[in-house]
Write an enzyme that holds these catalytic residues in place. Sequence first.
Site, PDB file in Angstrom:
ATOM      1  N   VAL A 126       0.812  -1.223   0.000  1.00  0.00           N
ATOM      2  CA  VAL A 126       0.000   0.000   0.000  1.00  0.00           C
ATOM      3  C   VAL A 126       0.844   1.270   0.000  1.00  0.00           C
ATOM      4  O   VAL A 126       0.285   2.377  -0.041  1.00  0.00           O
ATOM      5  CB  VAL A 126      -0.968   0.037   1.208  1.00  0.00           C
ATOM      6  N   LYS A 127       2.155   1.143   0.039  1.00  0.00           N
ATOM      7  CA  LYS A 127       3.012   2.322   0.059  1.00  0.00           C
ATOM      8  C   LYS A 127       3.185   2.902  -1.352  1.00  0.00           C
ATOM      9  O   LYS A 127       2.749   2.336  -2.345  1.00  0.00           O
ATOM     10  CB  LYS A 127       4.383   1.971   0.657  1.00  0.00           C
TER      11      LYS A 127
END
Length: 387
Positions: free
Chosen positions: A192-193
Site C-alpha cells: 500500500v506504500k
Amino acid sequence: MKAIPYGKQNITQEDIEVVVDVLKADFLTQGPRIAEFEENFATYIGSSYAVAVSNGTAALHLAAMALGIEPGDRIITTPITFAASANCVLYCGGEVYFADIDPETYTISLEAVEKLLKAHPKGYFKGIVPVDFTGYPVNLEELKKLANEYGMWILEDACHAPGGFFIDSKGQKQGCGNSNYADAAIFSFHPVKHIASGEGGMITTNSKEVYEKLLVLRTHGITRENLIKDFPNPELQGGWYYEMQELGYNYRITDFQAALGNSQLKRADEGLERRQEIAEKYYASFSENKGIKVQKRSKDAYNAHHLFVIEVSDRKGLYDHLRVKNIYAQIHYIPVHLMPFYKKFGWKEGDFPNAENYYKKCISLPMYPSLTNDEQDYVIETVKSFL
C-alpha cells in the site's frame, strides 16, 4: 460499486516483465538489481547512500543498531505510528519513551519533545524516531536543534513520505529521508506504500560509517571486506574466505523485489501527483463541513499523502457505514502506548491526550493513485450522507 480499499498497489505490465526477466536470470537474491535500486533510490531521495533490506521493520532495526543503541538507552518516538517505530528500540535492548502529537498535523509535537527533554538531565535520551505520519513531513531542522542541544541522534521514519518535503529556514526544500538533518531514515515498500515491491525496505543516510555498518549487519554480520589482519594462519585465507565480525541478521531483499521496486520508482512522481489530486478533492469537498476535521496544511510542508485522514465524532458509525457501502476505510493508528504489550511498561490511558483524542475520531479514507474519480466521488458522497 465494487470494493474500494483504503490503499492498493498498482502493478503494470512493465512491472511484471522486469520481475520475469530476473526470474529467468542467474540471480534471485544478492544480484545486480539490488545495487541498481539502491543507487536510483538514493538519487530520488537526495541522500548519499541507500541500503535495501527485506522490509520496513528490518530497516528500522538495522538503522537503530547502526546508530548504536545499546541496552538501557532511552529513545523517544510518537504514539501515533505503526508499532515497529517503537519496537526497533526494544529489539536493541533500549527503552521507549513517547511524546504526544500535534493535534493539527498528527506528527510528533516538538513542544512535547522539548518538554520531555527539559524534564530530564542532558544525556538521559540517546535518540529520537520522528514519523512523517500520513506523508506529512516533520520539520527536522527544528528537531535537529533539540537533538544537538541534548546530544541525540535522529532516525526518521519516512515510510509514508517518499517525495514529501519541508521548507527549511534558508528556503530550501528538504526531502523526507534525505538525511540532511537526520542521521538516517527508513522507507517501506509494502504493497500500500508509494513504491510497492511486495515487501521490502530501504535505509538512507549521508554517513559512510553508518552505511558500511548497515551493509554488514543486513547479511549476518558477515563480510569479505575490511578483513581482520591478524588472522593466525594466512594459508587458510583463499578466495572463499569471509568473516563474521558482528552479530547481524538475514535482512536481505531479493533481486526480483528490487527489480519491481526500481520499476515502480520510475512512476513515483506520477503516483505522487495523483495523490495530490485526490487530496485536493477531499480537502475541497470537506472544507466547509463542520462535522469533519482534516489534517493541517502548510505552505512550508508538502504532504506525500500515503494516507488521507479525517476526524469525525462518530468514527465507529462512519466506519461501519462505509463498510456496508463497500468502502474499506482503515484506522491509523491505535496509540502504541495503549497496546497491551506497552502497557506492561507502565504506559496508560491519559498519558498522551492529543494522541488518544485523535485515535477516538480518526479514519483513513481511500488514497491510492489508481483510485478513479468516480470512486472518490462515491466515497465523498457516502461520507457526507452519513454525517
